[in-house]
Design an enzyme around this catalytic site. Structure first.
Site, PDB file in Angstrom:
ATOM      1  N   ASP A 132       0.669  -1.213   0.033  1.00  0.00           N
ATOM      2  CA  ASP A 132      -0.156   0.024  -0.070  1.00  0.00           C
ATOM      3  C   ASP A 132       1.053   1.188   0.031  1.00  0.00           C
ATOM      4  OD1 ASP A 132      -2.276  -1.442  -0.182  1.00  0.00           O
ATOM      5  OD2 ASP A 132      -2.616  -1.274   2.300  1.00  0.00           O
ATOM      6  N   LYS A 146      -2.830   4.482  -3.947  1.00  0.00           N
ATOM      7  CA  LYS A 146      -3.231   5.715  -4.623  1.00  0.00           C
ATOM      8  C   LYS A 146      -1.915   6.474  -4.739  1.00  0.00           C
ATOM      9  CE  LYS A 146      -6.469   9.115  -5.163  1.00  0.00           C
ATOM     10  NZ  LYS A 146      -7.693   9.390  -4.851  1.00  0.00           N
ATOM     11  N   MET A 192      -8.056   8.666   9.510  1.00  0.00           N
ATOM     12  CA  MET A 192      -8.642   9.291   8.302  1.00  0.00           C
ATOM     13  C   MET A 192      -9.448  10.475   8.489  1.00  0.00           C
ATOM     14  SD  MET A 192      -9.250   5.767   6.208  1.00  0.00           S
ATOM     15  CE  MET A 192      -9.604   4.610   7.395  1.00  0.00           C
TER      16      MET A 192
HETATM   17  C1  LIG Z   1      -6.363   3.123   5.572  1.00  0.00           C
HETATM   18  S1  LIG Z   1      -5.951   3.639   7.210  1.00  0.00           S
HETATM   19  C2  LIG Z   1      -5.033   2.406   7.520  1.00  0.00           C
HETATM   20  C3  LIG Z   1      -4.559   2.144   9.028  1.00  0.00           C
HETATM   21  C4  LIG Z   1      -3.734   1.034   9.372  1.00  0.00           C
HETATM   22  N1  LIG Z   1      -4.361  -0.467   8.897  1.00  0.00           N
HETATM   23  C5  LIG Z   1      -3.271   0.964  10.837  1.00  0.00           C
HETATM   24  O1  LIG Z   1      -3.651  -0.064  11.612  1.00  0.00           O
HETATM   25  O2  LIG Z   1      -2.673   1.786  11.203  1.00  0.00           O
HETATM   26  C6  LIG Z   1      -4.819   4.805   7.127  1.00  0.00           C
HETATM   27  C7  LIG Z   1      -5.194   5.867   8.276  1.00  0.00           C
HETATM   28  O3  LIG Z   1      -4.408   5.384   9.360  1.00  0.00           O
HETATM   29  C8  LIG Z   1      -3.676   6.310  10.129  1.00  0.00           C
HETATM   30  N2  LIG Z   1      -2.102   6.391   9.989  1.00  0.00           N
HETATM   31  C9  LIG Z   1      -1.685   5.445   9.303  1.00  0.00           C
HETATM   32  N3  LIG Z   1      -0.017   5.562   9.185  1.00  0.00           N
HETATM   33  C10 LIG Z   1       0.058   6.741  10.137  1.00  0.00           C
HETATM   34  C11 LIG Z   1       1.151   7.324  10.401  1.00  0.00           C
HETATM   35  N4  LIG Z   1       2.438   7.090  10.364  1.00  0.00           N
HETATM   36  N5  LIG Z   1       0.976   8.765  11.033  1.00  0.00           N
HETATM   37  C12 LIG Z   1      -0.466   9.136  11.319  1.00  0.00           C
HETATM   38  N6  LIG Z   1      -1.421   8.528  10.928  1.00  0.00           N
HETATM   39  C13 LIG Z   1      -1.353   7.161  10.338  1.00  0.00           C
HETATM   40  C14 LIG Z   1      -4.119   7.716   9.308  1.00  0.00           C
HETATM   41  O4  LIG Z   1      -5.234   8.330   9.775  1.00  0.00           O
HETATM   42  C15 LIG Z   1      -4.382   7.294   8.024  1.00  0.00           C
HETATM   43  O5  LIG Z   1      -5.321   8.297   7.402  1.00  0.00           O
END
Ligand SMILES: C[S@@+](CC[C@H](N)C(=O)[O-])C[C@H]1O[C@@H](n2cnc3c(N)ncnc32)[C@H](O)[C@@H]1O
Length: 478
Positions: free
Chosen positions: A250, A272, A385
């Site tokens: 991803d 994306k 998100m």
């Molecule tokens: C599609 S979700 C995936 C979440 C992922 N599966 C997890 O367990 O963290 C994506 C969201 O996770 C959060 N996110 C993921 N990585 C991040 C990071 N390094 N810093 C801040 N937020 C993060 C954000 O809110 C982002 O929009």
């Protein structure tokens, strides 16, 4: 990269050593071990080099170095304690186009030598490009510790069987699997125990059975890559990344994490990227199923944890429907990783007894949230998100009773070296968003815990947020 790493084949090649003291003797031993045809030029010949000469292993020339000594040589090592001599050897070698290493003097060298772990034919070379030789030596000791003493013997055995294996197993995939079974299984254990005959028998049996193995189907691993810092990968994730034939990843998977995958694995991005259309979940499911069905071992690498807002559940359903095997490897989810790196405990005995992970992605999902329950005190909300939904989040939480003074923190690019943490209160959320133009990936933490750890956040922030907006205490942000 300041230096290009390479291993030189010096067997029978004329090489020159200038100097004949104890340092030169150590260099002579290494050059001879690599099969070099060695000549030593020095005013005085030390005992070790004299001994090598007496056994016919080196030629010696007892006089000062001359430029013409370089004629016909592949490389030269200057190992004297006279800086002027080192410089003149380097100058002459540069002019003659001969590679030159002056011991412990990178300014007068056109190549440098790494720290090595020698389990020939397996050799590990470590270099910091001269920046931190002690660090290179420390890493060498660590590698020495983890490499079994007889691993070189295993490499020899593999070399001996290579042609037979190539002949028997026609595809690259089948051969790769065979060798992985050899290196990870009983053959390796037998070699490490010194039972070489037993190892040969096991190898033969394995090769005999490998026709079945080569027709085995593929498999899928849904692997959590964590929020960004590669140090947060699990050991299992790392093992799979180094085994899989294909890495399907991803957008949120960091390049530092991807760098740890097997070099020759196919890497397919299904995230994306700016200017490109994202793959739909159905397309990703189809791709995953078709790769596994074609016999590939696929590491489906997802940011954070695959089962937390990662649509891992849908991918598992697709694999199950196709009757394909899979394994799930959990990862550190963004809420846990980002909060920890911001110094925020998600729960705290005094102020928060529960934590809710939720997503506020898109109008439909925001409308479906149970705001009265989310607005209750003494709980922490970790919103994924949520960047484009801040006005709604602020309005709904305060409308349902959460105080405008409730602390909040927005963590962008958490756990990476670009992490930025912005703190404030629920009532300030819109102003903070205006002032800071938060960018995904970002996570919003709401609750008293968000005020903790501000003073002593242990991770240095490279990017400080912009100036506070009018109406905000400057201290509300750091
Ligand atoms: C599609 S979700 C995936 C979440 C992922 N599966 C997890 O367990 O963290 C994506 C969201 O996770 C959060 N996110 C993921 N990585 C991040 C990071 N390094 N810093 C801040 N937020 C993060 C954000 O809110 C982002 O929009």
């Amino acid at each position: 990269m300041d230096y290009f790493p390479a291993f030189l084949d010096l067997k029978g090649k004329p090489c020159l050593l200038v100097g004949a003291g104890s340092v030169a003797a150590r260099k002579a031993t290494l050059l001879l071990a690599a099969g070099a045809d060695l000549t030593v030029v020095a005013l005085r010949i030390g005992a070790s080099i004299a001994d090598l000469a007496a056994h016919g292993r080196v030629k010696t020339v007892v006089r000062e170095f001359r430029r013409t000594d370089l004629d016909g040589h592949w490389l030269v090592v200057a190992a004297t304690n006279d800086t002027a001599v080192q410089q003149s050897v380097f100058a002459a070698a540069s002019e003659a186009g001969v590679f030159c290493n002056s011991v412990d003097d990178s300014d007068n060298s056109s190549y440098i030598t790494p720290a090595i772990v020698d389990r020939s034919p397996l050799v590990v070379a470590i270099s910091t490009g001269g920046a931190a030789p002690v660090l290179a030596r420390k890493i060498r000791s660590r590698i020495e510790e983890i490499l079994p003493a007889r691993i070189g013997r295993l490499a020899q055995l593999a070399h001996k069987w290579r042609d037979r294996v190539r002949h028997r197993l026609s595809t690259l995939l089948a051969r790769r699997r065979f060798w992985e079974q050899v290196f990870d299984g009983r053959v390796a254990s037998a070699v490490y125990a010194g039972r070489i005959d037993a190892a040969e028998t096991l190898m033969s049996d394995l090769l005999h059975d490998s026709d079945n193995a080569s027709s085995q189907g593929g498999e899928a691993w849904l692997v959590g890559a964590g929020p960004g810092d590669p140090g947060l990968l699990t050991l299992r994730a790392l093992q799979i990344m180094q085994t899989a034939d294909v890495i399907l990843y991803d957008r949120l998977v960091s390049t530092q994490v991807l760098d740890l995958a097997r070099r020759d694995a196919d890497r397919i991005s299904v995230g994306k990227t700016p200017g490109c259309r994202a793959n739909s979940q159905e397309e990703i499911n189809e791709l995953l199923v078709s790769l596994v069905a074609s016999g590939k071992r696929v590491c489906r690498l997802k940011g954070g944890d695959p089962f937390i807002f990662g649509r891992g559940g849908e991918e598992v359903e697709a694999l199950v429907a196709a009757g394909l095997p899979y394994e799930v490897v959990p990862g550190i989810t963004a809420a846990a990783g980002c909060a920890a790196y911001a110094g925020i405990p998600l729960t705290h005995r005094d102020v928060s007894q529960s934590v809710v992970l939720l997503t506020a992605h898109g109008k439909n999902s925001v409308d479906k949230l149970d705001w009265p329950s989310l607005a209750r005190d003494r709980q922490t909300l970790a919103m994924y998100m949520a960047v484009h939904q801040f006005p709604t989040v602020m309005q709904e939480l305060t409308r349902h009773g959460r105080s405008v003074n409730t602390p909040i923190a927005i963590i962008e690019r958490g756990t990476t070296d670009q992490q930025r943490v912005t703190r404030g209160t629920l009532g300030q959320l819109n102003i903070l968003a205006e002032a800071n133009k938060f960018k995904a990936p970002a996570i919003l933490i709401v609750g008293e815990v968000a005020a903790l750890g501000a003073e002593d956040a242990w991770l240095d922030q490279e990017n400080q947020p912009p100036q506070s907006a009018p109406g905000l205490e400057k201290s509300a942000i750091y």
